[in-house]
Scaffold this motif. Structure first.
Motif, PDB file in Angstrom:
ATOM      1  N   SER A  32      -1.323   4.091  -5.224  1.00  0.00           N
ATOM      2  CA  SER A  32      -2.752   4.429  -5.321  1.00  0.00           C
ATOM      3  C   SER A  32      -3.528   3.544  -6.283  1.00  0.00           C
ATOM      4  O   SER A  32      -4.735   3.413  -6.152  1.00  0.00           O
ATOM      5  CB  SER A  32      -2.922   5.914  -5.674  1.00  0.00           C
ATOM      6  OG  SER A  32      -2.013   6.307  -6.661  1.00  0.00           O
TER       7      SER A  32
ATOM      8  N   PRO B  61       1.395   6.681  -1.318  1.00  0.00           N
ATOM      9  CA  PRO B  61       0.502   5.531  -1.515  1.00  0.00           C
ATOM     10  C   PRO B  61       0.680   4.882  -2.894  1.00  0.00           C
ATOM     11  O   PRO B  61       0.943   5.576  -3.869  1.00  0.00           O
ATOM     12  CB  PRO B  61      -0.896   6.153  -1.399  1.00  0.00           C
ATOM     13  CG  PRO B  61      -0.713   7.595  -1.710  1.00  0.00           C
ATOM     14  CD  PRO B  61       0.689   7.971  -1.340  1.00  0.00           C
TER      15      PRO B  61
ATOM     16  N   ASP C 265       0.819  -1.217   0.000  1.00  0.00           N
ATOM     17  CA  ASP C 265       0.000   0.000   0.000  1.00  0.00           C
ATOM     18  C   ASP C 265       0.850   1.262   0.000  1.00  0.00           C
ATOM     19  O   ASP C 265       0.362   2.325  -0.351  1.00  0.00           O
ATOM     20  CB  ASP C 265      -0.914   0.026   1.233  1.00  0.00           C
ATOM     21  CG  ASP C 265      -2.051  -0.977   1.107  1.00  0.00           C
ATOM     22  OD1 ASP C 265      -2.600  -1.121   0.002  1.00  0.00           O
ATOM     23  OD2 ASP C 265      -2.380  -1.628   2.119  1.00  0.00           O
ATOM     24  N   TRP C 266       2.106   1.168   0.463  1.00  0.00           N
ATOM     25  CA  TRP C 266       2.938   2.360   0.647  1.00  0.00           C
ATOM     26  C   TRP C 266       4.339   2.183   0.119  1.00  0.00           C
ATOM     27  O   TRP C 266       4.959   1.134   0.340  1.00  0.00           O
ATOM     28  CB  TRP C 266       3.053   2.704   2.155  1.00  0.00           C
ATOM     29  CG  TRP C 266       1.753   3.054   2.769  1.00  0.00           C
ATOM     30  CD1 TRP C 266       0.918   2.218   3.453  1.00  0.00           C
ATOM     31  CD2 TRP C 266       1.114   4.341   2.746  1.00  0.00           C
ATOM     32  NE1 TRP C 266      -0.204   2.897   3.858  1.00  0.00           N
ATOM     33  CE2 TRP C 266      -0.104   4.201   3.440  1.00  0.00           C
ATOM     34  CE3 TRP C 266       1.452   5.582   2.210  1.00  0.00           C
ATOM     35  CZ2 TRP C 266      -0.999   5.267   3.608  1.00  0.00           C
ATOM     36  CZ3 TRP C 266       0.583   6.643   2.373  1.00  0.00           C
ATOM     37  CH2 TRP C 266      -0.634   6.480   3.064  1.00  0.00           C
TER      38      TRP C 266
END
Ligand code: PLP
Ligand code: MN
Length: 367
Positions: free
Chosen positions: A361, A359, A344-345
């Motif tokens: 995204s 992020p 996610d990051w």
């Protein structure tokens, strides 16, 4: 979405694992290297976002000379358009009315284009564009040797282009000519032969289209393994490399490997030292893609990542300093794109400290 595994200012060593690390110095050097290699050729960079899935990284690429982005899926196009990226090419086929409606809606906020290799798809995109009240540029994908997608170069491409040009909702945008199977051919001679064929097929198609009054504003293709060849061809106008920004272990195995630095790592913690000669880390194949080979252990000679199970990575200690329990190791992924999609990051690091969290995204995004 998981909470971020780190905070800005934290030492790299305190980042929770497994985590996706981006070495910002190496990453920025890679963007600069690509810009300097393409500048003398006059070929534009439309970097591929399937690698990074991040509107932040897309913006940084564009600030260093990229003219737009490629994506492979509508969900990626959405993440970029919603993040403010103004020029996006779906370098792929998109089938299904619902997906095409989402794609056409993006034309209200960004310049978007798409590829086809079938007349049925032309009709489907036309219907979606009409319903959305937009006009969409459509490129024809030609098969330049990879035998994945694409019509035959030459007359079949011309016939499809005339079909597109006849539609009031669509505009003929050029050709998509990506030779995917050449990217990881190990020798420069193999790659040169594959791309010579792709260039010849593209040149012939562009010429036949021109004879019918159809100009290609984009002739796009190329990845990190071959882009210097397409860029020098005089035929390709846009380079679609993606992995260059991160540089994975598999690309480093090409002889005369592309001149980029490893910038993407999976940070892992040694979770077991119970077996002599073995260090087990908390990064198995749920944390790092192994489809293009196992990861390498960064900057630790004598440590070899030898096997992955779901949540365990087995590292053999064949020399050097043995890692202790709880120690953190950087792994260079074999294949960067599917590795990124597991997180996610991004944890951006510089000089041993966390500088930023971005992020991923467009993570997942089945469609
Ligand atoms: N263009 C297309 C259509 C692709 O499918 C890919 C990757 O598979 C690329 C460009 C970029 O390749 P790379 O990440 O190897 O630079
Ligand atoms: Mn890839």
């Amino acid at each position: 979405m998981q909470p971020p595994p780190a905070e800005p200012g934290m030492p790299e060593d305190e980042v929770d694992t497994p985590a996706l690390l981006l070495d910002l110095d190496a990453f920025e050097a890679n963007l600069d290297m690509m810009a300097s290699l393409l500048a003398p050729t006059g070929t534009r960079l439309r970097a591929h976002a399937k690698t990074h899935k991040s509107s932040v990284i897309a913006k940084l690429q564009m600030a260093r000379g990229a003219i737009g982005q490629c994506v492979q899926k509508v969900a990626e196009a959405e993440a970029l358009a919603w993040g403010g990226i103004p020029d996006i090419l779906v370098s792929n086929q998109v089938v299904g009315a619902r997906k095409l409606a989402r794609f056409a809606a993006l034309a209200h906020i960004a310049q978007v284009a798409i590829c086809v290799d079938d007349a049925e798809q032309v009709a489907a995109i036309e219907a979606a564009a009409e319903a959305a009240g937009v006009r969409i540029p459509v490129l024809i994908e030609i098969d330049v040797g990879a035998a994945r997608c694409g019509v035959e170069p030459g007359p079949p491409a011309v016939a499809l282009a005339e079909h597109i040009a006849a539609s009031k909702q669509l505009r003929f945008g050029g050709i998509q000519a990506y030779q995917g199977s050449a990217q990881h051919q190990r020798t420069p001679e193999q790659r040169a032969a594959s791309i010579a064929h792709a260039v010849e097929s593209s040149r012939r198609t562009v010429e036949q289209l021109r004879q019918r009054g159809l100009d290609c504003s984009i002739v796009g293709g190329a990845g990190t393994g071959t882009f210097r060849l397409e860029a020098a061809s005089g035929v390709y106008t846009e380079i679609q490399a993606g992995s260059y920004a991160f540089m994975d272990a598999d690309y480093a195995r090409n002889s005369d490997a592309p001149p980029f630095r490893h910038a993407l790592f999976v940070l892992a913690t040694v979770m077991s030292r119970a077996i002599p000669g073995v260090a087990v880390v908390d990064a198995g194949h749920k944390a790092v893609a192994i489809d293009s080979g196992l990861p390498l252990v960064w900057d630790r000679p004598g440590l070899r990542y030898a096997g992955a199970s779901d949540e365990h990575g087995k590292i053999l200690i064949e020399g050097g300093t043995p890692p202790g329990l709880g120690e953190k190791l950087r792994l260079v992924p074999g294949h960067c794109d599917p590795t990124v999609d597991r997180y996610d990051w991004y944890v951006g690091v510089r000089g041993g400290r966390v500088e930023c969290l971005w992020p991923v995204s467009a993570r997942g995004g089945m469609a």
